[in-house]
Each structure stands twice: as C-alpha cells, then as structure tokens.
Write an enzyme that holds these catalytic residues in place. Structure first.
Site, PDB file in Angstrom:
ATOM      1  N   LYS A 193       0.830  -1.206   0.000  1.00  0.00           N
ATOM      2  CA  LYS A 193       0.000   0.000   0.000  1.00  0.00           C
ATOM      3  C   LYS A 193       0.869   1.262   0.000  1.00  0.00           C
ATOM      4  O   LYS A 193       0.650   2.174  -0.796  1.00  0.00           O
ATOM      5  CB  LYS A 193      -0.923   0.001   1.230  1.00  0.00           C
ATOM      6  N   ASP A 207      -7.137   1.775   1.418  1.00  0.00           N
ATOM      7  CA  ASP A 207      -7.093   2.142   2.836  1.00  0.00           C
ATOM      8  C   ASP A 207      -8.462   1.820   3.437  1.00  0.00           C
ATOM      9  O   ASP A 207      -9.304   1.184   2.794  1.00  0.00           O
ATOM     10  CB  ASP A 207      -6.716   3.630   3.013  1.00  0.00           C
TER      11      ASP A 207
END
Ligand code: SF4
Length: 230
Positions: free
Chosen positions: A137, A156
């Site tokens: 990420k 997220d």
C-alpha cells in the site's frame, strides 16, 4: 424557511456489481463530485511522502501533517535521516503513535535508500517493498502520487469500506479488494479512484453514519448500510 429533511424510506433494490456500464457511471459521478481529489499528506519529494505514508499507519493524515514539518526540517534527506539515532526520530514522531516501530522503519528505510539506491526513492513496486516498513500500500501511494505509476490500487480503510458498499468488491481483506478493483477499473483510474473515494469517505460516506441523502452515488448504491434511499 425550514427545508424538510429526507427521511429513510423503504428499500428499493438498486443494481450492484462491477458491470462495465455501472462502473463507468460510478467513475463519472466521482469525477463530477471530486475533480481535484489528491493525496492529503503534505510532502515536497518522494522521500517526504514515503516517510509521511509510513507515519500514517493507524494515524490521521491531519496528525501526520502536524508532525512532519519539524521532522523534515531536522532530517531533510535520507542521508541525514540515516545518521539520526532512533531516540531522535522517536522524539519527533511520538504523537503519531506506534513511534518505536515507525522510527525503526523510517531509520531502516533511510539507511537502505542510502546503501542500496544511492539515496533516491526507487520507482518500482518490487524495489520499494524491500524497504523496511514499506508494504504494497505504501509503495503504491508513492508510485502513484510521485511518479504517476499505477502498479496497484491503494486500499485504505475508506476504499475498503466504500468499494464493498458500492458492490465493486466483495473481498474480505484489503488485498482481495485490491484484486477485485484491479479487475474492474481501467488502469488509468487506479490512482485517481483511491483519492476520490478517500475524499468521499471523509465528506459523505462515513463509516458509522453515511450521509446518503447528499451522496452523488446514491442511485447506484445498494448497500445495506444506507441511511436514506431515493
Ligand atoms: S449511498 Fe450512502 S452508503 Fe452508498 S456510497 Fe453513498 S453515502 Fe455511501
């Protein structure tokens, strides 16, 4: 004049899933509502965004933006940070939470950048994830925002929740949701989609109480969590 507030109504089944026409309609709505969505972490270089993203784990972007100006004033480059002691870094980032681990990651990433990459942030996912504290990420955030490279979709907490609410993903982990999204979104939208959904999550599609009566995607959303239905 008092404007009547829309009240919850009986459920009317809305189309769900990732059919191309439906996905295109959602993307169009997001473009209209959030044409200028961008990364909320303040930064002036790939190095600063890398550090800010490491700090943003379990912490709000607003809090990170309070911590980073002094941190970057003191340690403006990976070389300067690589020479810092853990205690010095910890003291500067304490209010961002989990500061022992985050300081280790930041110091380790700085040293690795100096030793392996000439002090520069690399531009591939495979290289970025070799840095301490940098998972897929964080790497995708840096690649997308700083280098315009889409090697994945940043998932997220907002992207995870809203992609599922909108029926764009069914996965029960961020990794699975990312795979779902990469299958149905055009690669040209991978970077912008996350920024737009994060803004949508902050302003409208709240985790506990989504403001469905003012949601531009309401006609396209069949979520069980809806607080209002047209
Ligand atoms: S209609 Fe409600 S639940 Fe669906 S995306 Fe909009 S705010 Fe979120």
């Amino acid at each position: 004049m008092t404007v009547a507030k829309p009240s919850p109504q009986k459920s009317t089944k809305k189309p769900s899933g990732g059919a191309p026409g439906r996905v295109a309609a959602i993307l169009k709505g997001l473009d209209e509502a959030y044409p200028n969505a961008e990364c909320a972490l303040n930064h002036r270089s790939p190095w600063e965004l890398l550090v800010a993203t490491i700090l943003s784990a379990q912490c709000t972007d607003a809090r990170v933006n309070l911590v980073t100006p002094e941190l970057f004033r003191r340690f403006p480059t990976p070389r300067k940070m690589a020479l810092a002691s853990l205690e010095e870094i910890e003291e500067k980032i304490r209010s961002a939470g989990f500061y022992h681990n985050k300081a280790k990651s930041i110091q380790g990433a700085a040293r690795n950048l100096v030793e392996e990459f000439g002090g520069k942030v690399p531009q591939t996912l495979a290289e970025l994830i070799t840095l301490p504290g940098v998972a897929r990420k964080t790497a995708s955030v840096v690649l997308g925002v700083c280098f315009g490279k889409a090697e994945g979709v940043v998932v997220d907490t907002h992207v995870f929740r809203i992609s599922r609410r909108l029926g764009l993903a069914k996965g029960d982990t961020p990794q699975k949701v990312e795979q779902n999204l990469m299958r149905i979104l055009p690669p040209s939208k991978w970077i912008g989609f996350s920024h737009q959904i994060i803004q949508h999550g902050r302003e409208v599609c709240d985790a506990r109480k989504p403001r469905c009566e003012r949601c531009i995607l309401e006609q396209l959303c069949a979520s069980e969590d809806k607080t209002w239905r047209s």
